[in-house]
Design an enzyme around this catalytic site. Structure first.
Site, PDB file in Angstrom:
ATOM      1  N   THR A  98       6.658  -8.013  -4.724  1.00  0.00           N
ATOM      2  CA  THR A  98       6.936  -8.170  -6.279  1.00  0.00           C
ATOM      3  C   THR A  98       6.126  -7.021  -6.896  1.00  0.00           C
ATOM      4  O   THR A  98       5.218  -6.237  -6.163  1.00  0.00           O
ATOM      5  CB  THR A  98       6.684  -9.429  -6.932  1.00  0.00           C
ATOM      6  OG1 THR A  98       5.287  -9.572  -6.482  1.00  0.00           O
ATOM      7  CG2 THR A  98       7.450 -10.315  -6.235  1.00  0.00           C
TER       8      THR A  98
ATOM      9  N   LEU B 159       3.265   0.454  -5.145  1.00  0.00           N
ATOM     10  CA  LEU B 159       4.489   0.931  -5.445  1.00  0.00           C
ATOM     11  C   LEU B 159       4.894   0.818  -6.913  1.00  0.00           C
ATOM     12  O   LEU B 159       4.354  -0.352  -7.644  1.00  0.00           O
ATOM     13  CB  LEU B 159       5.719   0.242  -4.474  1.00  0.00           C
ATOM     14  CG  LEU B 159       5.266   0.631  -3.022  1.00  0.00           C
ATOM     15  CD1 LEU B 159       6.153  -0.519  -2.195  1.00  0.00           C
ATOM     16  CD2 LEU B 159       5.838   2.150  -2.684  1.00  0.00           C
TER      17      LEU B 159
ATOM     18  N   GLU C 260       3.532  -7.185  -8.685  1.00  0.00           N
ATOM     19  CA  GLU C 260       2.109  -7.473  -8.429  1.00  0.00           C
ATOM     20  C   GLU C 260       1.453  -7.131  -7.238  1.00  0.00           C
ATOM     21  O   GLU C 260       2.062  -8.141  -6.115  1.00  0.00           O
ATOM     22  CB  GLU C 260       1.689  -9.023  -9.070  1.00  0.00           C
ATOM     23  CG  GLU C 260       0.391  -9.073  -9.405  1.00  0.00           C
ATOM     24  CD  GLU C 260       0.100 -10.434 -10.019  1.00  0.00           C
ATOM     25  OE1 GLU C 260      -1.081 -10.842 -10.237  1.00  0.00           O
ATOM     26  OE2 GLU C 260       1.247 -11.004 -10.356  1.00  0.00           O
ATOM     27  N   LEU C 261       0.338  -6.606  -6.868  1.00  0.00           N
ATOM     28  CA  LEU C 261       0.175  -6.380  -5.380  1.00  0.00           C
ATOM     29  C   LEU C 261      -0.593  -7.501  -4.849  1.00  0.00           C
ATOM     30  O   LEU C 261      -1.159  -8.435  -5.267  1.00  0.00           O
ATOM     31  CB  LEU C 261      -1.309  -5.472  -5.682  1.00  0.00           C
ATOM     32  CG  LEU C 261      -1.878  -4.762  -4.208  1.00  0.00           C
ATOM     33  CD1 LEU C 261      -0.791  -3.909  -3.596  1.00  0.00           C
ATOM     34  CD2 LEU C 261      -3.192  -4.366  -4.603  1.00  0.00           C
TER      35      LEU C 261
ATOM     36  N   ASN D 223       6.056  -7.446   3.115  1.00  0.00           N
ATOM     37  CA  ASN D 223       4.876  -6.837   3.417  1.00  0.00           C
ATOM     38  C   ASN D 223       4.000  -7.905   4.193  1.00  0.00           C
ATOM     39  O   ASN D 223       4.536  -9.311   4.463  1.00  0.00           O
ATOM     40  CB  ASN D 223       4.127  -6.613   2.191  1.00  0.00           C
ATOM     41  CG  ASN D 223       2.643  -6.159   2.510  1.00  0.00           C
ATOM     42  OD1 ASN D 223       2.685  -5.198   3.096  1.00  0.00           O
ATOM     43  ND2 ASN D 223       1.806  -6.484   1.800  1.00  0.00           N
TER      44      ASN D 223
ATOM     45  N   ARG E 113       3.208   8.920  -9.348  1.00  0.00           N
ATOM     46  CA  ARG E 113       3.551   7.889  -8.684  1.00  0.00           C
ATOM     47  C   ARG E 113       5.153   7.790  -8.631  1.00  0.00           C
ATOM     48  O   ARG E 113       5.975   7.428  -7.497  1.00  0.00           O
ATOM     49  CB  ARG E 113       2.851   6.488  -9.026  1.00  0.00           C
ATOM     50  CG  ARG E 113       3.304   5.501  -8.234  1.00  0.00           C
ATOM     51  CD  ARG E 113       2.431   4.229  -8.714  1.00  0.00           C
ATOM     52  NE  ARG E 113       0.973   4.386  -8.594  1.00  0.00           N
ATOM     53  CZ  ARG E 113       0.181   4.328  -7.445  1.00  0.00           C
ATOM     54  NH1 ARG E 113       0.443   4.092  -6.295  1.00  0.00           N
ATOM     55  NH2 ARG E 113      -1.251   4.633  -7.708  1.00  0.00           N
TER      56      ARG E 113
ATOM     57  N   GLY F 121      -0.047   1.631  12.834  1.00  0.00           N
ATOM     58  CA  GLY F 121       1.387   1.256  13.197  1.00  0.00           C
ATOM     59  C   GLY F 121       1.512   0.297  14.250  1.00  0.00           C
ATOM     60  O   GLY F 121       2.534   0.190  14.939  1.00  0.00           O
ATOM     61  N   SER F 122       0.484  -0.648  14.411  1.00  0.00           N
ATOM     62  CA  SER F 122       0.470  -1.440  15.530  1.00  0.00           C
ATOM     63  C   SER F 122       1.566  -2.629  15.091  1.00  0.00           C
ATOM     64  O   SER F 122       2.307  -3.204  15.905  1.00  0.00           O
ATOM     65  CB  SER F 122      -0.827  -2.268  15.975  1.00  0.00           C
ATOM     66  OG  SER F 122      -1.339  -3.036  14.913  1.00  0.00           O
TER      67      SER F 122
ATOM     68  N   HIS G  45       0.124  -9.018   5.107  1.00  0.00           N
ATOM     69  CA  HIS G  45      -1.394  -8.808   4.534  1.00  0.00           C
ATOM     70  C   HIS G  45      -1.998  -9.712   5.339  1.00  0.00           C
ATOM     71  O   HIS G  45      -1.920 -10.598   5.457  1.00  0.00           O
ATOM     72  CB  HIS G  45      -1.315  -9.172   2.995  1.00  0.00           C
ATOM     73  CG  HIS G  45      -2.619  -9.114   2.238  1.00  0.00           C
ATOM     74  ND1 HIS G  45      -3.196  -7.967   1.971  1.00  0.00           N
ATOM     75  CD2 HIS G  45      -3.601 -10.175   2.050  1.00  0.00           C
ATOM     76  CE1 HIS G  45      -4.120  -8.160   1.497  1.00  0.00           C
ATOM     77  NE2 HIS G  45      -4.458  -9.550   1.519  1.00  0.00           N
TER      78      HIS G  45
END
Ligand code: GRF
Length: 205
Positions: A134, A86, A136-137, A100, A58, A11-12, A102
């Protein structure tokens, strides 16, 4: 005006978002042992756990997670080290208001273990990317990136720490842009309104 932050662990990034004064309605984790939950609670932010292991599919987990998010009616859902893929239905429900962070310069190095893979590839630069989510990961319109050098003698740990310092600067900034209404998605690309630089480059070691 508020944000719901999804975490799975340390959680930083979540902490950096809270410390930047971003209004957070809740922090939700799929793991009860996520260290970030205590940090959020100490700061008076509501926390919740939706344990993915309690759901048969899921889709069932995603439905419960969406219901928990919707209780807070957030403007934005911010994934911050949230380690679950997701479903397309979940992503569609929050389209355009879920982002997100990354730890790579996407579209290079999507997926896990980015720091080790960057070192193995002999890349000279590395970094992090904030993007809209989206189906797509680790794809989706790029909002902002920060770049750092890969230095001689770097280990996975030293490189990760250099990138993480930039993550903590970049993510709150991108969220602020969103909340200020400064992010426009046009033709699958993000335009940042105003005088903001969409690319943050750091040459500091
Ligand atoms: C960060 O490196 C983030 O980019 C990635 O997962 C890590 C989460 O770290 N998605 P933390 O939980 O925010 O400390």
């Amino acid at each position: 005006m508020s944000v719901v932050i999804l975490i799975s662990g340390r959680g930083s990034n979540m902490q950096a978002i809270l410390e930047a004064g971003i209004p957070a309605a809740a922090v939700i984790s799929n793991r009860a042992d996520a260290a970030g939950l205590a940090i959020a609670a100490q700061r008076g932010v509501a926390t919740a756990v939706v344990d993915h292991r309690r759901f048969a599919s899921r889709e069932a987990f995603d439905a419960a997670l969406a219901a928990e998010i919707d209780r807070h009616a957030p403007r934005l859902v911010a994934l911050a080290g949230f380690m679950r893929i997701l479903s397309p239905g979940f992503v569609a429900r929050f389209e355009g208001r879920i982002m997100n962070i990354h730890p790579s310069l996407l579209p290079q190095f999507p997926g896990l273990d980015t720091h080790a893979r960057v070192l193995a590839a002999g890349a000279q630069r590395h970094g992090c990317t904030v993007h809209f989510v989206t189906a797509e990961l680790d794809h989706g319109p790029i909002i902002a990136q920060a770049s750092v050098p890969v230095l001689p003698g770097d280990t996975e740990q030293s490189l990760a720490a250099r990138v993480l310092a930039q993550e903590h600067l970049l993510y709150p900034r991108a969220i602020r842009w969103f909340l200020d209404g400064d992010l426009v998605i046009e033709g699958g690309k993000v335009r940042v309104k105003g005088n903001h630089a969409p690319l943050v480059v750091s040459d500091r070691a």
